[in-house]
Write a protein that holds these residues in place. Structure first.
Motif, PDB file in Angstrom:
ATOM      1  N   LEU A 479      51.172  72.366  41.835  1.00  0.00           N
ATOM      2  CA  LEU A 479      51.121  73.293  42.967  1.00  0.00           C
ATOM      3  C   LEU A 479      51.680  72.682  44.242  1.00  0.00           C
ATOM      4  O   LEU A 479      51.548  73.249  45.316  1.00  0.00           O
ATOM      5  CB  LEU A 479      49.687  73.784  43.192  1.00  0.00           C
ATOM      6  CG  LEU A 479      49.108  74.640  42.070  1.00  0.00           C
ATOM      7  CD1 LEU A 479      47.722  75.142  42.449  1.00  0.00           C
ATOM      8  CD2 LEU A 479      50.022  75.820  41.755  1.00  0.00           C
ATOM      9  N   GLY A 480      52.291  71.502  44.130  1.00  0.00           N
ATOM     10  CA  GLY A 480      53.045  70.965  45.247  1.00  0.00           C
ATOM     11  C   GLY A 480      52.227  70.168  46.236  1.00  0.00           C
ATOM     12  O   GLY A 480      51.081  69.771  45.993  1.00  0.00           O
ATOM     13  N   GLU A 481      52.836  69.953  47.407  1.00  0.00           N
ATOM     14  CA  GLU A 481      52.250  69.174  48.477  1.00  0.00           C
ATOM     15  C   GLU A 481      52.673  69.780  49.807  1.00  0.00           C
ATOM     16  O   GLU A 481      53.622  70.568  49.872  1.00  0.00           O
ATOM     17  CB  GLU A 481      52.706  67.716  48.397  1.00  0.00           C
ATOM     18  CG  GLU A 481      54.221  67.559  48.460  1.00  0.00           C
ATOM     19  CD  GLU A 481      54.647  66.126  48.274  1.00  0.00           C
ATOM     20  OE1 GLU A 481      53.783  65.249  48.332  1.00  0.00           O
ATOM     21  OE2 GLU A 481      55.857  65.877  48.084  1.00  0.00           O
ATOM     22  N   GLY A 482      51.951  69.374  50.866  1.00  0.00           N
ATOM     23  CA  GLY A 482      52.294  69.960  52.147  1.00  0.00           C
ATOM     24  C   GLY A 482      51.585  69.292  53.305  1.00  0.00           C
ATOM     25  O   GLY A 482      50.927  68.251  53.167  1.00  0.00           O
ATOM     26  N   ILE A 515      50.035  75.671  65.862  1.00  0.00           N
ATOM     27  CA  ILE A 515      49.662  75.632  64.448  1.00  0.00           C
ATOM     28  C   ILE A 515      50.952  75.539  63.628  1.00  0.00           C
ATOM     29  O   ILE A 515      51.898  76.287  63.863  1.00  0.00           O
ATOM     30  CB  ILE A 515      48.841  76.872  64.031  1.00  0.00           C
ATOM     31  CG1 ILE A 515      47.549  76.965  64.843  1.00  0.00           C
ATOM     32  CG2 ILE A 515      48.529  76.838  62.542  1.00  0.00           C
ATOM     33  CD1 ILE A 515      46.770  78.224  64.599  1.00  0.00           C
ATOM     34  N   GLN A 516      50.964  74.633  62.683  1.00  0.00           N
ATOM     35  CA  GLN A 516      52.140  74.456  61.826  1.00  0.00           C
ATOM     36  C   GLN A 516      51.690  74.198  60.391  1.00  0.00           C
ATOM     37  O   GLN A 516      50.746  73.443  60.156  1.00  0.00           O
ATOM     38  CB  GLN A 516      52.991  73.286  62.326  1.00  0.00           C
ATOM     39  CG  GLN A 516      54.269  73.071  61.514  1.00  0.00           C
ATOM     40  CD  GLN A 516      55.044  71.853  61.962  1.00  0.00           C
ATOM     41  OE1 GLN A 516      54.497  70.768  62.074  1.00  0.00           O
ATOM     42  NE2 GLN A 516      56.329  72.041  62.246  1.00  0.00           N
ATOM     43  N   TRP A 517      52.382  74.824  59.465  1.00  0.00           N
ATOM     44  CA  TRP A 517      52.089  74.627  58.033  1.00  0.00           C
ATOM     45  C   TRP A 517      53.409  74.496  57.291  1.00  0.00           C
ATOM     46  O   TRP A 517      54.301  75.333  57.407  1.00  0.00           O
ATOM     47  CB  TRP A 517      51.282  75.805  57.480  1.00  0.00           C
ATOM     48  CG  TRP A 517      50.961  75.668  56.015  1.00  0.00           C
ATOM     49  CD1 TRP A 517      50.745  74.525  55.312  1.00  0.00           C
ATOM     50  CD2 TRP A 517      50.824  76.741  55.071  1.00  0.00           C
ATOM     51  NE1 TRP A 517      50.471  74.796  54.001  1.00  0.00           N
ATOM     52  CE2 TRP A 517      50.510  76.145  53.816  1.00  0.00           C
ATOM     53  CE3 TRP A 517      50.916  78.116  55.154  1.00  0.00           C
ATOM     54  CZ2 TRP A 517      50.298  76.900  52.674  1.00  0.00           C
ATOM     55  CZ3 TRP A 517      50.707  78.883  54.020  1.00  0.00           C
ATOM     56  CH2 TRP A 517      50.397  78.274  52.792  1.00  0.00           C
ATOM     57  N   LYS A 518      53.547  73.427  56.527  1.00  0.00           N
ATOM     58  CA  LYS A 518      54.698  73.214  55.671  1.00  0.00           C
ATOM     59  C   LYS A 518      54.213  72.936  54.257  1.00  0.00           C
ATOM     60  O   LYS A 518      53.246  72.195  54.073  1.00  0.00           O
ATOM     61  CB  LYS A 518      55.540  72.028  56.156  1.00  0.00           C
ATOM     62  CG  LYS A 518      56.246  72.250  57.481  1.00  0.00           C
ATOM     63  CD  LYS A 518      57.111  71.053  57.839  1.00  0.00           C
ATOM     64  CE  LYS A 518      57.869  71.276  59.135  1.00  0.00           C
ATOM     65  NZ  LYS A 518      58.732  70.126  59.484  1.00  0.00           N
ATOM     66  N   HIS A 519      54.893  73.516  53.291  1.00  0.00           N
ATOM     67  CA  HIS A 519      54.506  73.303  51.893  1.00  0.00           C
ATOM     68  C   HIS A 519      55.749  73.274  51.027  1.00  0.00           C
ATOM     69  O   HIS A 519      56.703  74.027  51.254  1.00  0.00           O
ATOM     70  CB  HIS A 519      53.569  74.410  51.413  1.00  0.00           C
ATOM     71  CG  HIS A 519      52.972  74.137  50.061  1.00  0.00           C
ATOM     72  ND1 HIS A 519      51.861  73.337  49.892  1.00  0.00           N
ATOM     73  CD2 HIS A 519      53.338  74.544  48.814  1.00  0.00           C
ATOM     74  CE1 HIS A 519      51.564  73.268  48.602  1.00  0.00           C
ATOM     75  NE2 HIS A 519      52.450  73.987  47.927  1.00  0.00           N
ATOM     76  N   ARG A 520      55.721  72.382  50.033  1.00  0.00           N
ATOM     77  CA  ARG A 520      56.822  72.249  49.078  1.00  0.00           C
ATOM     78  C   ARG A 520      56.269  72.351  47.671  1.00  0.00           C
ATOM     79  O   ARG A 520      55.246  71.743  47.343  1.00  0.00           O
ATOM     80  CB  ARG A 520      57.535  70.908  49.258  1.00  0.00           C
ATOM     81  CG  ARG A 520      58.629  70.640  48.228  1.00  0.00           C
ATOM     82  CD  ARG A 520      59.111  69.205  48.302  1.00  0.00           C
ATOM     83  NE  ARG A 520      60.078  68.915  47.246  1.00  0.00           N
ATOM     84  CZ  ARG A 520      61.389  68.921  47.412  1.00  0.00           C
ATOM     85  NH1 ARG A 520      61.892  69.166  48.608  1.00  0.00           N
ATOM     86  NH2 ARG A 520      62.206  68.660  46.402  1.00  0.00           N
ATOM     87  N   LEU A 521      56.959  73.120  46.844  1.00  0.00           N
ATOM     88  CA  LEU A 521      56.525  73.324  45.470  1.00  0.00           C
ATOM     89  C   LEU A 521      57.736  73.198  44.556  1.00  0.00           C
ATOM     90  O   LEU A 521      58.718  73.922  44.711  1.00  0.00           O
ATOM     91  CB  LEU A 521      55.889  74.712  45.314  1.00  0.00           C
ATOM     92  CG  LEU A 521      55.475  75.131  43.903  1.00  0.00           C
ATOM     93  CD1 LEU A 521      54.457  74.164  43.336  1.00  0.00           C
ATOM     94  CD2 LEU A 521      54.934  76.547  43.900  1.00  0.00           C
ATOM     95  N   ASP A 522      57.666  72.251  43.620  1.00  0.00           N
ATOM     96  CA  ASP A 522      58.735  72.054  42.644  1.00  0.00           C
ATOM     97  C   ASP A 522      58.359  72.785  41.355  1.00  0.00           C
ATOM     98  O   ASP A 522      57.480  72.346  40.614  1.00  0.00           O
ATOM     99  CB  ASP A 522      58.948  70.568  42.364  1.00  0.00           C
ATOM    100  CG  ASP A 522      59.482  69.832  43.579  1.00  0.00           C
ATOM    101  OD1 ASP A 522      60.259  70.437  44.330  1.00  0.00           O
ATOM    102  OD2 ASP A 522      59.107  68.657  43.782  1.00  0.00           O
ATOM    103  N   PHE A 523      59.020  73.914  41.111  1.00  0.00           N
ATOM    104  CA  PHE A 523      58.740  74.685  39.897  1.00  0.00           C
ATOM    105  C   PHE A 523      59.231  73.936  38.663  1.00  0.00           C
ATOM    106  O   PHE A 523      58.592  73.966  37.614  1.00  0.00           O
ATOM    107  CB  PHE A 523      59.408  76.059  39.984  1.00  0.00           C
ATOM    108  CG  PHE A 523      58.883  76.912  41.108  1.00  0.00           C
ATOM    109  CD1 PHE A 523      57.703  77.616  40.968  1.00  0.00           C
ATOM    110  CD2 PHE A 523      59.555  76.983  42.313  1.00  0.00           C
ATOM    111  CE1 PHE A 523      57.223  78.402  42.001  1.00  0.00           C
ATOM    112  CE2 PHE A 523      59.092  77.765  43.344  1.00  0.00           C
ATOM    113  CZ  PHE A 523      57.911  78.473  43.191  1.00  0.00           C
TER     114      PHE A 523
END
Length: 947
Positions: A479-482, A515-523
Motif C-alpha cells: 500500500l505504499g509509503e508517504g 497541511i500537506q499529504w504526499k503518498h506513493r504507491l507502486d502497483f
C-alpha cells in the motif's frame, strides 16, 4: 430771408433728421442682431466645451485604464490586464494604443508562461540534482563509517599479530624448549579403551586448531589417542580426533575454531581446553581475545577473564569477564564497554543475546567516545542492534552530570542523521525571540514522526507534526509509503508578547495553517501512483513560516493524483489536479489521459515512429475568481516518422510530423475547432576526435592522456502556420500557443577528456563547451519567397570546466544577436583546494519585466583549526546596487557535538533591515537540522558537491 432760401433750409433739416433717424434705426437693428448672435455663440461655445470635456474625460479614463493595464502586465497579471485594456477599447474602438497593447499582451503572456515552465523545470532538475548529491554524500559517509570500522578491526588484528610475534621472539630469546607435537591416531572402534588419566596433559605452547568432522555421534566415547612429542617442533598443535568430534557441533560446516595462546592445555576426558597468556579464538567472523580462557567443548561455551575483547565487523565488546556461547553467538559480560558505530556504551552487565543484539544493564550510551562523555542516555536496560537501531526504556538524558530530559521510550536508527530532540533558539525582526523544537518519535519499523512545538514572542505559540510512514510497517504490504505534514499557529493569539504586522495584515488574532499529504504507491515495478494534497490558510504562510521550502519551490503548491505505467514500448498516464486554495490561479485537468510511444523501429527498416496523444478537460480558475472561469475540452495527437542514415562520417535523421488538435469550443465564437499542423526537419551531425599522449600531474590535474572531441551539428525545423489562430483559443498550456516556426540551428560541441579511476577506465570531461545559434526564416504567405524580419536568434554559450576535484566553473549565456542584448546568463565557480578552505562565486542575470534579475553571490568558508570554522555568505543586487542578504556563521567543534552561531541580515543596515539570529546545537552523529527556520542553514554552493 426769401421764401426759396427758407424752403431749402427746411428741406435740409428734414433730410438731416431723416438721416439721423435712418442711422438710428440701422444701428438699433444692428445692435439687436448683434445681441442675438452673441447669445447663440455663448450657447454653442458651452455645448462645444461640454463635448470637449466629455472627450477629455473619456481620454483620461482610457489613459487610466491603460495605465492600470500596463501595471497589471508588469505584475504578470495578464488576464486582469487584458480585461482592463478591453474596457479602454470599449470606450474607443479605434484606440491604437489599446489595440497594440492587446496584440503584445498575448505574446508576453506566452513568453512568461514558457519562461515560468522553464524555470520550474530547472528548479525541479536542480532539486533532483541536490537530492541525488545528498544521497551520494550519505552513501559516501556510510562507506567511510564502514571503512573506519573495518580499519579498526584490522588494526586490532595487526596489533594481536605483532603481540604474538613479540612473544614468540621473547620465547626464542629465552631459549625455552620447543613445543611438542601432538598427533591423533585414527579411532579404533574394536580396540580396548586405554586408561586416560584425569590429570592435565603436558602443557604445550602454540596453537590448537580444532577442525569440525562431517558427522560424529555425540553418544560415542572419545576414541583412544596416543601422544607423541617432538622437542624441536614449532607446528600448531592439532587436537585429537575425539576432541575434534566434540567440537563439530560447535562450528558451522567448513569453519574451524582456532585457539591461540602462550600456554595451551586440553583435557580430553573432560572435553575442556585451557589457555593462558596472549589468548585469542577465531570462529567465523567472531574474534575473541583475553588473558585466560576455558573452553568447554561439550557445552560449547567459553569463560574468558582479563582484558576480554569480542570483535565482529562493525562492533566490538570489551570487559573484565565474559561467558560466551559460540553456537548461539551470545555472551554475558561484567563491567563491559560496547562500541557499535556511532554509538559507545558502558554497563555493569552486558549480554550478547543474538548474532546482532546486545543488552546493556544499568548503563548508558552516547555518540561521544570520551571516558566521561559530554552527554549520555542512561537507562536500566538498553538494547543495541549494530548497523540497525538502539532501543531503551525509561531513559534519562544527561549533559555532563546534569539530567535534562526524560523519555519513557527511546528508539534511534543507526543510519538516522537527525537527532531525537532539536532546539533552535534565536531572534528575528519579524518573529522576535523564538525557540523552535522538533521531537522525533519512531513509531514502528521505518515509520516515524516529528512533533513540532515553536514559540515566537511576536506571533505566539505554534505546533504541528510531520509523519513519515510505510504501510508495510503496519502489516499492509503493497500500500505504499508517504508523508503527512500539519502546522498551525494562532497568530497574535495567546502568548504573544509584542505583536507586529506582516505586510498589511494588521495585528489581529488570526489562525494560519498548512497541511500537506504526499503518498506513493507502486502497483508493480512498471506502474506507480502518486498523490499530493496542499491546503493553506493564505498564500503567504509558506513564506512566513517555511521560508526554506518557499525559496526552493517558489511556485503554486500542487494538488493532483496520477497513475503512470511505463512499459517497454509505451507509457500511459492518468492525471487529475484540482484547486483547493482560491488565492492561486490554477489550470485544472479533470482529468488528462496521455499515451506516449517512444522511438519504435518499424520492422527491420531504418524508419522510426514516435507519438504522443492526450485527452484533457481543462477548467482554468483565476485567483480569487477575479476573471470568469475558462472551460474547454481538448484532444491532441502528434505523430513523428524519422529515418536514420549515415553518409560516411555524416549522421542524418530526416523526419516529418503531424499534429491534430480538436477543441470543444473556442473563446471567440464558442464553436468547435480542429487545428492541423504539419512540419518536419532534419538533424545532422559529425564526430571527430584526436588522442594526445600527455601525462602530467601539475596542479593535481592527474592527466593520463588527452582526447579532443569535436561534434558539429546542423538541425533544420519547420512547422507550418496552424489553420486556427492561437488568439482564438483558450491558452491552457504550450500546445495552445503553437505558431509557425521555420529555423535552422547551428551547434558546435568541444570536449577535452582524460582517463581516471581504477585501471584508468573512466573517461572524465576536463573541458566541455557548446555554442549554438538559431537562424529564423520569414517567408511570404502562400509563397516561397523570403521577406524581411528573419535573422539570427538565441545565441547560446555553455562552458564547463572541471579539471580536478577542487576547481569547477560553469558558465551559461543566452544572447539576442540583433541588439546584442543578454537574455539570461550565469556563472558559477567553486574553488576548494583543501578541506580547510572553500570559495564559491555565482552570478546570474535574467531579463525580466519590469525589473531584471542581476545578482552576484559570494560564499567563503574557512577552517581555522579542528575546533573553529567560519562561513560568510553575501548576495548582491547589481541592478539596484544594494546588498540583498548577508550571513555570518561561526561553528565551534566540541568533540562529539558542535555549536553554530549565525547572523542573517536582509540588507546592509543592521538597525532597519530584517534580521535573523540563531544558535544551533548539533550532535555530529546527527547533523541534520531540518525544522523549518525562515532562513536557510546551508546555502547550496555552486558547482558539484564534493562532500
Amino acid at each position: 430771408m426769401s421764401s426759396t432760401t427758407k424752403h431749402t433750409k427746411n428741406i435740409t433739416i428734414v433730410l438731416a433728421c431723416s438721416f439721423v433717424m435712418l442711422v438710428s434705426c440701422v444701428f438699433t437693428s444692428a445692435s439687436a442682431q448683434s445681441t442675438v448672435s452673441e447669445q447663440e455663440w455663448v450657447s454653442r461655445a458651452r455645448s462645444k466645451a461640454k463635448e470637449e470635456d466629455v472627450v477629455q474625460r473619456r481620454v483620461f479614463k482610457i489613459s487610466q485604464y491603460m495605465e492600470k493595464a500596463r501595471k497589471l502586465r508588469a505584475e504578470n497579471k495578464f488576464s486582469q490586464a487584458r480585461s482592463t485594456a478591453r474596457k479602454a477599447l470599449s470606450m474607443n474602438e479605434q484606440n491604437a494604443e489599446a489595440l497594440a497593447f492587446l496584440e503584445q499582451l498575448d505574446d508576453e503572456e506566452n513568453y512568461f508562461r514558457l519562461e515560468k515552465e522553464r524555470l520550474k523545470k530547472e528548479k525541479k532538475e536542480q532539486k533532483q540534482a541536490k537530492i541525488e548529491a545528498k544521497k551520494l554524500a550519505k552513501e559516501k559517509k556510510k562507506r567511510a563509517k564502514k571503512e573506519k570500522a573495518e580499519a579498526k578491526v584490522r588494526a586490532t588484528e595487526e596489533a594481536a599479530v605483532k603481540k604474538r610475534v613479540a612473544a614468540e621472539a621473547k620465547r626464542q630469546a629465552e631459549k625455552k624448549p620447543a613445543a611438542k607435537k601432538v598427533t591423533a591416531l585414527s579411532a579404533q572402534p574394536e580396540a580396548e579403551e586405554p586408561t586416560v588419566p584425569s590429570a592435565p596433559a603436558q602443557p604445550t605452547q602454540g596453537t590448537i586448531k580444532i577442525k569440525p568432522l562431517a558427522s560424529v555421534k555425540t553418544d560415542e566415547k572419545p576414541a583412544p589417542v596416543r601422544i607423541e612429542t617432538s622437542e624441536d617442533s614449532t607446528e600448531p598443535v592439532e587436537a585429537p580426533a575425539g576432541l575434534s568430534g566434540d567440537l563439530s557441533q560447535l562450528a558451522k560446516p567448513g569453519q574451524s575454531i582456532i585457539v591461540d595462546g602462550d600456554k595451551v592445555e586440553y583435557f580430553e576426558k573432560d572435553g575442556k581446553i585451557v589457555a593462558e597468556g596472549d589468548v585469542s579464538i577465531t570462529y567465523g567472523d567472531v574474534k575473541l581475545s583475553c588473558d585466560r580462557i576455558e573452553v568447554n567443548t561439550k557445552a560449547r561455551q567459553a569463560l574468558c577473564e582479563g582484558n576480554v575483547l569480542i570483535e565482529q565487523p562493525g562492533r566490538t565488546l570489551s570487559g573484565d569477564r565474559i561467558r560466551y556461547d559460540f553456537a548461539a553467538k551470545r555472551g554475558e559480560i561484567v563491567g563491559a564497554e560496547v562500541e557499535a558505530f556511532p554509538w559507545f556504551g558502558q554497563a555493569e552487565e552486558t549480554g550478547k543475546v543474538g548474532d546482532n543484539e546486545y543488552v546493556l544493564k544499568k548503563g548508558f550510551i552516547s555518540t561521544c567516545d570520551l571516558d566521561l562523555p559530554h552527554y549520555r542516555l542512561k537507562a536500566n536496560e538498553i538494547r543495541i542492534f549494530p548497523n540497525d537501531k538502539v532501543i531503551a526504556k525509561n531513559v534519562t538524558a544527561y549533559i555532563g552530570k546534569v539530567p535534562v530530559l526524560w523519555f519513557p521510550y527511546y528508539y534511534q536508527p543507526m543510519i538516522q542523521t537527525k537527532a531525537k530532540v532539536q532546539f533552535i533558539p534565536g531572534s528575528t525582526s519579524d518573529w522576535g525571540y523564538f525557540l523552535l523544537s522538533a521531537w522525533r518519535m519512531h513509531i514502528k519499523g521505518n515509520s516515524k514522526a516529528d512533533i513540532l512545538f515553536d514559540y515566537r514572542t511576536k506571533k505566539g505559540f505554534a505546533g504541528g507534526a510531520n509523519l513519515y510512514y510505510k504501510m508495510e510497517d503496519f502489516g499492509m504490504e503493497g500500500l505504499g509509503e508517504g508523508m503527512l505534514r500539519a502546522y498551525f499557529i494562532n497568530q497574535n493569539g495567546w502568548g504573544t508578547y509584542d505583536p507586529t504586522e506582516y505586510r498589511d495584515e494588521g495585528t489581529e488574532e488570526k489562525w494560519r495553517r498548512r497541511i500537506q499529504w504526499k503518498h506513493r504507491l507502486d502497483f508493480d515495478p512498471e506502474t506507480t501512483g502518486m498523490l499530493e494534497f496542499n491546503k493553506m490558510s493564505d498564500e503567504n504562510v509558506l513564506k512566513d513560516y517555511f521560508y526554506n521550502e518557499y525559496e526552493e519551490t517558489n511556485s503554486v503548491p500542487r494538488n493532483y493524483i496520477s497513475v503512470v505505467s511505463a512499459k517497454n514500448n509505451y507509457t500511459f498516464s492518468l492525471t487529475a489536479n484540482k484547486r483547493f486554495n482560491d488565492f492561486y490561479t490554477v489550470v485544472q485537468r479533470l482529468p488528462e489521459l496521455k499515451l506516449e510511444i517512444p522511438d519504435q523501429r518499424l520492422w527491420k527498416t531504418p524508419i522510426y515512429y514516435t507519438s504522443e496523444s492526450s485527452a484533457t478537460y481543462f477548467d482554468k480558475q483565476y485567483k480569487n475568481d477575479e476573471s470568469p472561469t475558462e472551460k474547454v475540452g481538448r484532444l491532441d495527437s502528434v505523430h513523428r516518422f524519422s529515418y536514420v542514415a549515415n553518409v560516411g562520417p555524416l549522421n542524418l535523421t530526416p523526419y516529418a510530423f503531424y499534429r491534430g488538435t480538436a477543441y470543444e469550443r473556442d473563446k471567440i465564437e464558442s464553436k468547435a475547432k480542429f487545428r492541423n499542423i504539419f512540419g518536419g526537419g532534419i538533424d545532422t551531425f559529425m564526430r571527430f576526435h584526436k588522442v594526445y599522449d600527455v601525462n602530467s600531474n601539475v596542479w593535481g590535474l592527474n592527466i593520463n592522456g588527452l582526447r579532443h572531441i569535436v561534434v558539429p551539428s546542423v538541425n533544420y525545423f519547420y512547422r507550418q502556420q496552424p489553420n486556427v489562430d492561437k488568439n482564438k483559443l483558450y491558452q491552457m498550456d504550450e500546445i495552445d500557443a503553437l505558431e509557425k516556426e521555420n529555423k535552422i540551428t547551428l551547434s558546435l560541441e568541444n570536449k577535452l577528456q582524460t582517463k581516471r579511476g581504477e585501471d584508468l577506465q573512466a573517461s572524465v570531461d576536463l573541458v566541455r563547451s557548446i555554442v549554438s545559434i538559431d537562424y529564423e526564416f520569414r517567408m511570404k504567405k502562400n509563397n516561397y519567397q523570403f521577406q524581411e524580419g528573419g535573422g539570427f536568434r538565441n545565441l547560446k554559450l555553455d562552458l564547463e570546466l572541471s579539471p580536478n576535484g577542487w576547481f569547477y566553473v560553469d558558465n551559461k549565456l543566452e544572447i539576442t544577436p540583433g541588439n546584442q542584448a543578454i537574455k539570461t546568463g550565469s556563472v558559477e565557480a567553486s574553488i576548494r583546494p583543501n578541506r580547510n578552505f572553500r570559495l564559491d562565486l555565482g552570478y546570474r542575470y535574467e531579463k525580466m519585466t519590469p525589473d531584471p534579475r542581476n545578482q552576484l553571490t559570494f560564499e567563503l568558508g574557512y577552517v581555522f583549526n579542528p575546533k573553529w570554522r567560519f562561513d560568510w555568505y553575501e548576495r548582491f543586487d547589481l541592478h539596484k546596487t544594494e546588498i540583498e542578504e548577508q550571513q555570518f556563521s561561526i561553528v565551534r567543534d566540541l568533540h562529539c557535538w558542535e555549536v553554530e552561531v549565525t547572523y542573517d541580515l536582509k540588507g546592509d543596515d543592521i538597525f532597519k533591515d530584517d534580521f535573523t539570529f540563531w544558535v544551533a546545537f548539533r550532535v555530529k552523529a546527527f547533523p541534520d537540522l531540518n525544522i523549518g527556520l525562515n532562513r536557510s542553514f546551508e546555502k547550496r554552493p555552486p558547482g558539484p558537491d564534493y562532500r
